[in-house]
Design an enzyme around this catalytic site. Sequence first.
Site, PDB file in Angstrom:
ATOM      1  N   CYS B 127      26.113 -44.267   9.586  1.00  0.00           N
ATOM      2  CA  CYS B 127      26.878 -45.524   9.238  1.00  0.00           C
ATOM      3  C   CYS B 127      28.370 -45.413   8.833  1.00  0.00           C
ATOM      4  CB  CYS B 127      25.975 -46.273   8.100  1.00  0.00           C
ATOM      5  SG  CYS B 127      25.692 -45.676   6.541  1.00  0.00           S
ATOM      6  N   SER B 158      21.229 -51.750   0.388  1.00  0.00           N
ATOM      7  CA  SER B 158      21.082 -51.298   1.932  1.00  0.00           C
ATOM      8  C   SER B 158      20.904 -49.700   2.275  1.00  0.00           C
ATOM      9  CB  SER B 158      22.538 -51.832   2.544  1.00  0.00           C
ATOM     10  OG  SER B 158      23.459 -50.772   1.896  1.00  0.00           O
ATOM     11  N   GLY B 160      18.071 -47.050   2.604  1.00  0.00           N
ATOM     12  CA  GLY B 160      16.733 -47.060   2.722  1.00  0.00           C
ATOM     13  C   GLY B 160      16.156 -45.760   2.022  1.00  0.00           C
ATOM     14  N   PRO B 161      14.761 -45.739   2.049  1.00  0.00           N
ATOM     15  CA  PRO B 161      14.250 -44.445   1.319  1.00  0.00           C
ATOM     16  C   PRO B 161      14.468 -43.317   2.334  1.00  0.00           C
ATOM     17  CG  PRO B 161      12.562 -45.989   2.286  1.00  0.00           C
ATOM     18  CD  PRO B 161      13.933 -46.806   2.358  1.00  0.00           C
ATOM     19  N   THR B 163      17.402 -42.524   3.956  1.00  0.00           N
ATOM     20  CA  THR B 163      18.831 -42.034   3.472  1.00  0.00           C
ATOM     21  C   THR B 163      18.853 -41.526   2.204  1.00  0.00           C
ATOM     22  OG1 THR B 163      19.730 -43.817   4.580  1.00  0.00           O
ATOM     23  CG2 THR B 163      21.014 -42.787   2.996  1.00  0.00           C
ATOM     24  N   ARG B 164      17.916 -42.013   1.332  1.00  0.00           N
ATOM     25  CA  ARG B 164      17.928 -41.564  -0.323  1.00  0.00           C
ATOM     26  C   ARG B 164      17.340 -40.103  -0.224  1.00  0.00           C
ATOM     27  NH1 ARG B 164      18.685 -45.495  -4.323  1.00  0.00           N
ATOM     28  NH2 ARG B 164      19.292 -47.288  -3.395  1.00  0.00           N
ATOM     29  N   ASN B 166      17.173 -37.947   1.712  1.00  0.00           N
ATOM     30  CA  ASN B 166      17.905 -36.679   2.592  1.00  0.00           C
ATOM     31  C   ASN B 166      19.554 -37.024   2.623  1.00  0.00           C
ATOM     32  OD1 ASN B 166      18.870 -34.461   3.705  1.00  0.00           O
ATOM     33  ND2 ASN B 166      17.742 -34.780   5.656  1.00  0.00           N
TER      34      ASN B 166
END
EC number: 1.2.1.10
Lengths: 344, 301
Positions: B127, B158, B160-161, B163-164, B166
């Site tokens: 993104c 915004s 999500g799991p 992204t968090r 890694n």
Amino acid sequence: MTKPALRNDVRIIDTTLRDGSHAMAHRFTETQVRDTVRALDAAGIEWIEVSHGDGVGGSSFNYGFSGTDEMTLIAAAREEARTAKIAVLLVPGIGTVDDLKRAHDAGAEMVRVATHCTEADVSPQHFAAARELGMETVGFLMMAHRTDPADLAKQARIMVDAGCECPYVTDSAGALLMHEAKARFEALLDEVGDEALVGYHGHQNLSMGVANSVIAYETGVRSIDGSLCALGAGSGNSPTEVLAAVFDRLGIDAGVDAGLLLDAAEDVVRPYLQRWPKMDRNAVVQGWAGVYSSFLLHAERAGERYKVPAHDILRRCGELGYVGGQEDMIIDVAITLAAERDEA
Amino acid sequence: MDTPKVPVAIVGPGHIGTDLLVKLQRSDVLDLRYVAGIVESEGLARAREAGVEASAGGVDWLLAQDPLPRIVFEATSAKAHAANAPRYEAAGIRAVDLTPAHLGPMVCPAVNGEDHLDAVNVSMITCGGQATIPMVAAVSRVTPVPYAEIVASISSRSAGPGTRANIDEFTHTTGGAVAEVGGADRGKAIIVLNPVEPPMIMRDTVYAMIGADADRAAITASVHDMVLKVQEYVPGYTLRAEPQFDEPTDEWGGHARVAVFLEVKGNGDHLPPYAGNLDIMTAAAARTGELMARAELGALA
């Protein structure tokens, strides 16, 4: 998870060479690092944190480029330390596991993984890597004033479950008043105290760093941060030499020689200070409005560049709820304030 | 007369897939025929409500359809896409990958959308990459950029799991793409999650190192042109201020710096407008699919 063993009643982690990097605009020299480590080591400090102020990998336009590569500084610190060990900071989103491995290769034996106080779930990747490297682990829940004690404890739980041996109430804005700090210490100790140490990292923006450290100890917190001459972001950290003197008066054995720490502050650090962090208007506004302490120098620079008062920039950053890492927004706010002024 | 459309599918009917569904249904070259998931979900129900064939039968179901889609938009996970990609390729289906699998070339439609029109698999980067690489490219097409750095600030809600869990993946991929696609010699990326309420709209800052005597007026004009190009698929992509030029300093090795401050407001199709980070991914994917489809239709004509 085994709770790290304490050598003394409490452990003081000195962050002169990490949080102090903000006040030095990230321009520490290798000589300054060697001299400071020698003095801290001789005074009995067990852990010395060394890295860019924004953690490993922090050297950048956004936070300021390091004058000397932080890996060189970490290696130099490791060489000088006889009994002390070296810690580094890592902020996920800025630094990566690769940076951590380089720091470990350079001699770091502890990592302090720092997230905003509500975002602990970005840290497990880094805790896992640290444990694999055999490093000791600390978790920084930054801007701890921005969430309530119960939620802060839940976030500490996420870190501990991911391999953190010591979550910290990290008062990045120097905003926590004594009762607010105490409620957070108690909540963390209730939640993870059986499995982990709990720590406190203070800033002096409202002059609470040392007082909160005493409350921390009385509540059961056993890992407390300080910086020589308070060298750190905003109006600096709880001064290590003051913590040593106060703990000595309280009969608390921190395993350090308060006299030697006073010498270290006066004879080693003071001569190289470009600015002695103090509670001036800008720094007090940071504590008052709850603004990330590292924003200070950036706000001063943007204030000068765009001819708007730095304390107005900082206050606006507080209103907008910016968090650690959003130093770019300081420029944005300065441009906005300049435009508002020109329209008026 | 109806213009011919290219049949396409979405695999992964989560929030991203559902937002993409809204965008693809507006397309005049893409015909969204299928949505596939692996469990019955709200996303599949929404797809059916929107008149699209949807099944929890996964890729097995999708590959049994007639006609097959020509392009699949994958909004699952890196692992799922790595498993599915060879099957699409074997079936002659091209993939626009919104996951972090990064199997194909990295595409930012405003910058290199025309360069990979015949690729079997293209990666939508990240993104933050979609938001910032156009600005890096806008500077680097005017003057050499030895180093560029981007800071993406997104609302906690915004992120999500995936992204968090890694976040390093974002840092590495985006930093690499700032150089490879943006045209800087070296790139660095930083991401910050902010939980403030009401949620903050995605903000991005792009810093580019430039020569002391670089043509600043040309850089500014190039930045404005590029903003217009991104606005064709992300209308809420705007500059917060004119590009800011800072004079050379020793700290910057004698280089000057240009800083570009962006706001990315989403279209609010399925995702809320503050989630500009997610909107720019789905919008860029839709745009890339359209470019690929137009190339196919052109080849047939």
